[in-house]
Design a protein around this motif. Structure first.
Motif, short mmCIF file in Angstrom:
data_model
loop_
_atom_site.label_atom_id
_atom_site.label_comp_id
_atom_site.label_asym_id
_atom_site.label_seq_id
_atom_site.Cartn_x
_atom_site.Cartn_y
_atom_site.Cartn_z
N ILE A 1 -0.20 -8.63 -2.79
CA ILE A 1 -0.75 -7.65 -1.85
C ILE A 1 0.29 -7.50 -0.75
O ILE A 1 0.57 -8.44 -0.02
N SER A 2 0.87 -6.31 -0.65
CA SER A 2 1.93 -6.08 0.33
C SER A 2 1.45 -5.32 1.56
O SER A 2 2.14 -5.29 2.58
N LYS B 1 -7.69 -3.10 2.35
CA LYS B 1 -9.02 -3.03 2.96
C LYS B 1 -9.62 -1.63 2.84
O LYS B 1 -10.80 -1.47 2.55
N ALA B 2 -8.80 -0.60 3.06
CA ALA B 2 -9.28 0.78 2.94
C ALA B 2 -9.66 1.08 1.49
O ALA B 2 -10.69 1.72 1.22
N TYR B 3 -8.84 0.62 0.55
CA TYR B 3 -9.14 0.77 -0.88
C TYR B 3 -10.47 0.09 -1.21
O TYR B 3 -11.33 0.68 -1.88
N SER B 4 -10.65 -1.13 -0.74
CA SER B 4 -11.86 -1.89 -1.05
C SER B 4 -13.11 -1.15 -0.61
O SER B 4 -14.10 -1.10 -1.35
N ALA B 5 -13.10 -0.59 0.58
CA ALA B 5 -14.27 0.13 1.09
C ALA B 5 -14.61 1.31 0.18
O ALA B 5 -15.78 1.51 -0.19
N LEU B 6 -13.61 2.07 -0.22
CA LEU B 6 -13.85 3.22 -1.10
C LEU B 6 -14.21 2.78 -2.51
O LEU B 6 -15.09 3.36 -3.15
N ALA C 1 -9.85 6.16 -4.15
CA ALA C 1 -9.61 4.78 -3.69
C ALA C 1 -8.23 4.31 -4.12
O ALA C 1 -7.50 3.69 -3.35
N LEU C 2 -7.85 4.61 -5.36
CA LEU C 2 -6.52 4.22 -5.85
C LEU C 2 -5.41 4.89 -5.06
O LEU C 2 -4.38 4.28 -4.80
N GLY D 1 0.22 -0.62 -2.16
CA GLY D 1 -0.15 -1.74 -1.31
C GLY D 1 -0.49 -3.02 -2.04
O GLY D 1 -0.60 -4.07 -1.42
N ALA D 2 -0.63 -2.94 -3.37
CA ALA D 2 -0.92 -4.14 -4.16
C ALA D 2 -0.43 -3.93 -5.59
O ALA D 2 -0.43 -2.81 -6.10
N GLU D 3 -0.01 -5.02 -6.20
CA GLU D 3 0.36 -5.01 -7.61
C GLU D 3 -0.74 -5.76 -8.35
O GLU D 3 -1.07 -6.90 -8.01
N ARG D 4 -1.35 -5.07 -9.35
CA ARG D 4 -2.48 -5.64 -10.06
C ARG D 4 -2.33 -5.47 -11.56
O ARG D 4 -1.67 -4.56 -12.03
#
Length: 115
Positions: free
Chosen positions: A31-32, A38-43, A97-98, A104-107
């Motif tokens: 997570i960079s 956090k914004a992604y998580s909410a959406l 959301a994506l 911002g994160a590598e998953r």
């Protein structure tokens, strides 16, 4: 928009008891950008819940990684069917959301059919 089993293409031909659950498995490698995360998580939570998704883990869940795994964060979400899990991933709300998450994160993200 909420889908039930009857509104997923092709499900009208299946016995509801025969529908296999679908699971999102998101294993984070890094997570960079915490604010983007956090914004992604909410959406993402709102999008997932609109499809009846149930979070089985959270960002605070303990993770023990093995082999090539990284113990940062693993999120597992259960849906009533594999088809609903796919529809949720492809939904406009989740795509937004994506976009917010961006780089911002590598998953390692997967959708898995239950047994």
């Amino acid at each position: 928009m909420r889908l039930d089993n009857a509104s997923v293409a092709g499900s009208e031909h299946l016995d509801e008891g025969a529908m296999k659950k679908g699971y999102w498995v998101n294993a984070y490698r890094s997570i960079s950008d915490e604010s983007a995360q956090k914004a992604y998580s909410a959406l993402a939570v709102a999008a997932v819940q609109s499809f009846g998704g149930r979070f089985l883990t959270s960002g605070a869940s303990l993770v023990e990684a093995f082999e090539a795994g990284v113990a940062i964060r693993t999120i597992i979400v259960e849906f009533d069917s594999y088809e609903i899990a796919l529809a949720a991933r492809q939904s406009e709300a989740y795509q937004k959301a994506l976009e917010v998450l961006g780089s911002g994160a590598e998953r390692d993200a997967r959708i898995v059919e239950g047994v």
